[in-house]
Design a protein around this motif. Structure first.
Motif, PDB file in Angstrom:
ATOM      1  N   LEU A 104       0.489  -1.180  -0.030  1.00  0.00           N
ATOM      2  CA  LEU A 104      -0.192  -0.060   0.058  1.00  0.00           C
ATOM      3  C   LEU A 104       0.224   1.187   0.124  1.00  0.00           C
ATOM      4  N   TYR A 105       2.117   0.803   1.112  1.00  0.00           N
ATOM      5  CA  TYR A 105       2.521   1.970   0.646  1.00  0.00           C
ATOM      6  C   TYR A 105       3.918   2.845  -0.344  1.00  0.00           C
ATOM      7  N   TYR A 106       3.934   1.700  -1.029  1.00  0.00           N
ATOM      8  CA  TYR A 106       5.086   1.816  -2.141  1.00  0.00           C
ATOM      9  C   TYR A 106       4.367   1.772  -3.355  1.00  0.00           C
ATOM     10  N   SER A 107       2.992   1.641  -3.593  1.00  0.00           N
ATOM     11  CA  SER A 107       2.175   1.246  -4.340  1.00  0.00           C
ATOM     12  C   SER A 107       2.633   2.677  -6.000  1.00  0.00           C
ATOM     13  N   PRO A 108       2.755   2.460  -7.472  1.00  0.00           N
ATOM     14  CA  PRO A 108       2.490   3.396  -7.728  1.00  0.00           C
ATOM     15  C   PRO A 108       0.485   3.972  -7.454  1.00  0.00           C
ATOM     16  N   PHE A 109       0.130   3.501  -7.165  1.00  0.00           N
ATOM     17  CA  PHE A 109      -1.041   4.017  -7.739  1.00  0.00           C
ATOM     18  C   PHE A 109      -2.214   4.799  -6.354  1.00  0.00           C
ATOM     19  N   ALA A 110      -1.211   4.424  -4.709  1.00  0.00           N
ATOM     20  CA  ALA A 110      -1.608   5.307  -4.001  1.00  0.00           C
ATOM     21  C   ALA A 110      -1.065   6.345  -3.922  1.00  0.00           C
ATOM     22  N   ASP A 111      -1.375   7.482  -3.786  1.00  0.00           N
ATOM     23  CA  ASP A 111      -1.210   8.735  -3.811  1.00  0.00           C
ATOM     24  C   ASP A 111      -0.790   9.104  -2.138  1.00  0.00           C
ATOM     25  N   PHE A 112       0.311   9.199  -1.777  1.00  0.00           N
ATOM     26  CA  PHE A 112       0.500   9.415  -0.789  1.00  0.00           C
ATOM     27  C   PHE A 112       1.581  10.948  -0.256  1.00  0.00           C
TER      28      PHE A 112
END
Length: 112
Positions: A104-112
């Motif tokens: 979840l943290y390193y997913s390219p689709f998640a915008d953190f």
């Protein structure tokens, strides 16, 4: 009497801490490799270190629960019979949480 059983409890749990750390670490590394994220900032490294410290604190709850059973309940709950269950289930759950959080943290689709 409590000192003897505490030593026995520690002798059972502590050698397994290394394997716990290895398996949890590998699940995190596998998740990072699957996401393709190979750049780390200092914040990420500090977070990984804190994650490992928390993992070891949670690992120690198995020791603590068994010592409390021995001291307060005189081992009437017989939690020592469930050592392997606690160890395996706890390790697997922490691996799943580590893997999921890293993806979840390193997913390219998640915008953190």
């Amino acid at each position: 009497m409590i000192e003897k059983t505490t030593n026995e409890i520690l002798k059972w749990w502590e050698p397994k801490r290394l394997w716990f750390n290895i398996v949890v670490g590998l699940s995190g590394i596998l998740a990072i490799l699957l996401t393709g994220e190979f750049e780390f900032i200092i914040f990420d490294i500090i977070g990984i270190f804190i994650w490992g410290v928390i993992a070891n604190i949670l690992f120690s709850t198995g020791i603590l629960i068994e010592i409390l059973d021995d001291y307060y309940f005189k081992s009437k709950l017989k939690l020592f019979n469930f050592r392997w269950l606690f160890y395996i289930v706890g390790t697997l759950l922490y691996c799943i949480v580590t893997f999921g959080y890293a993806v979840l943290y390193y997913s390219p689709f998640a915008d953190f």
